[in-house]
Write an enzyme that holds these catalytic residues in place. Structure first.
Site, short mmCIF file in Angstrom:
data_model
loop_
_atom_site.label_atom_id
_atom_site.label_comp_id
_atom_site.label_asym_id
_atom_site.label_seq_id
_atom_site.Cartn_x
_atom_site.Cartn_y
_atom_site.Cartn_z
CG ASP A 36 -2.00 1.03 1.17
OD1 ASP A 36 -2.28 1.53 0.07
OD2 ASP A 36 -2.57 1.35 2.24
CG ASN A 84 -7.65 -2.89 -5.58
OD1 ASN A 84 -6.68 -3.60 -5.39
ND2 ASN A 84 -7.99 -1.93 -4.73
C1 FPP Z 1 -2.33 0.09 -3.05
O1 FPP Z 1 -1.72 1.37 -3.07
C2 FPP Z 1 -1.76 -0.70 -4.12
C3 FPP Z 1 -2.48 -1.35 -5.06
C4 FPP Z 1 -3.95 -1.35 -5.11
C5 FPP Z 1 -1.81 -2.10 -6.15
C6 FPP Z 1 -0.56 -2.85 -5.77
C7 FPP Z 1 0.12 -3.21 -7.02
C8 FPP Z 1 1.44 -3.17 -7.25
C9 FPP Z 1 2.44 -2.88 -6.21
C10 FPP Z 1 1.99 -3.41 -8.60
C11 FPP Z 1 1.44 -4.56 -9.36
C12 FPP Z 1 1.95 -5.86 -8.95
C13 FPP Z 1 2.41 -6.81 -9.78
C14 FPP Z 1 2.56 -8.17 -9.29
C15 FPP Z 1 2.81 -6.53 -11.14
P1 FPP Z 1 -2.60 2.64 -3.43
O2 FPP Z 1 -2.49 2.92 -4.87
O3 FPP Z 1 -3.98 2.46 -2.90
O4 FPP Z 1 -1.84 3.75 -2.64
P2 FPP Z 1 -2.48 5.05 -1.96
O5 FPP Z 1 -3.27 4.53 -0.78
O6 FPP Z 1 -1.27 5.82 -1.57
O7 FPP Z 1 -3.33 5.73 -2.98
#
Ligand code: FPP
Length: 260
Positions: A36, A84
């Site tokens: 996250d 998501n």
């Molecule tokens: C949450 O951070 C993260 C996600 C919903 C996606 C996680 C995905 C990756 C790290 C990359 C993809 C993985 C692979 C295996 C290719 P957020 O975007 O909600 O962060 P925020 O809370 O700061 O907005």
């Protein structure tokens, strides 16, 4: 800590060194990480959210390497939840694209580290090109034994439990299962990856302190560890801090500690 220990931890120069010898660490068999903070990481740099996800995906390689260093056998990461899909279409598209690129691009590095790749989640409900990526990555890596990377994609803990109930209910309906034979062990053996041990430690960076529908059944007795660092910056320093905290935990699983 001796100067010898200091030099072993010298790559943690950004912050204070964990006050424990590496050899004294209790190493979990299975850690699970909620990746996250990608969006906030990008925002701080005035970059688009997609750049944060890209940096987050890159950091997954670092996590694998660091977990390999400590001899951790299973690492599960939360890459895309069943919730998501409610993000803007462009962001969902970016995450799907990253996923498609990732396993082919980094396969040589995963191979070098001896990393088997598996997936958990409602994979059947994903588009055909994504399912093909999963199949290729699983098939191509199943001989590797040093570590298993489990990518939770279109994963929701509640959905996993509901789908397990549906599977068992169908068997009851067919007459091949007596409801009284459904025990906790039997139920667990029908989850997505029944052969994988429950996570010992669940880590969530980025300052949020909740588990967000991740490994709801499997994580019932996991230790939890939270960090303010955003996922793309979560490195060896933070992993070691988590292991230091884990080493100090007294896991009783509802019983009493050994000293009592
Ligand atoms: C949450 O951070 C993260 C996600 C919903 C996606 C996680 C995905 C990756 C790290 C990359 C993809 C993985 C692979 C295996 C290719 P957020 O975007 O909600 O962060 P925020 O809370 O700061 O907005």
């Amino acid at each position: 800590m001796s100067s010898n220990d200091e030099s072993r931890f010298s790559f943690f120069s950004r912050k204070k060194t964990p006050s424990i010898d590496e050899s004294e660490l209790k190493i979990p068999t299975h850690i699970a990480v909620i990746m996250d903070g990608n969006g906030r990481w990008a925002k701080k740099r005035m970059l688009p959210r997609s750049a944060g996800h890209r940096a987050g995906a890159d950091n997954l390689k670092t996590l694998c390497k660091n977990c390999g260093h400590y001899g951790i056998k299973y690492v599960t990461v939360y890459a895309f939840s069943t919730e998501n899909w409610s993000r803007p279409e462009s962001e969902v598209h970016t995450l799907m694209e990253l996923f498609v690129e990732y396993f082919d691009r980094y396969d040589p590095e995963l191979e070098q580290e001896g990393i088997r790749v598996r997936f958990t989640g409602d994979i059947e409900a994903l588009p055909e090109n994504i399912r093909a990526v999963c199949k290729r990555a699983e098939e191509g890596s199943k001989h590797r034994t040093r570590m298993t990377l489990i990518v939770a994609f279109n994963y929701g803990g509640r959905r996993e439990i509901v789908q397990t109930c549906q599977k068992l209910a169908q068997r009851v309906k067919d007459g091949s299962l007596d409801p009284s034979s459904i025990t906790e062990e039997m139920f667990a053996s029908n989850l997505y990856l029944p052969d994988v041990p429950d996570p010992d430690l669940i880590i969530r960076p980025s300052g949020e302190e909740r588990t967000s529908n991740f490994l709801v059944w499997e994580g019932a007795y996991s230790e939890l560890w939270f960090s303010d660092v955003l996922w793309p910056d979560f490195g060896m320093q933070e992993l070691t801090e988590a292991l230091v905290a884990y080493t100090k935990r007294d896991r009783r699983f509802g019983g009493l500690s050994k000293e009592k």
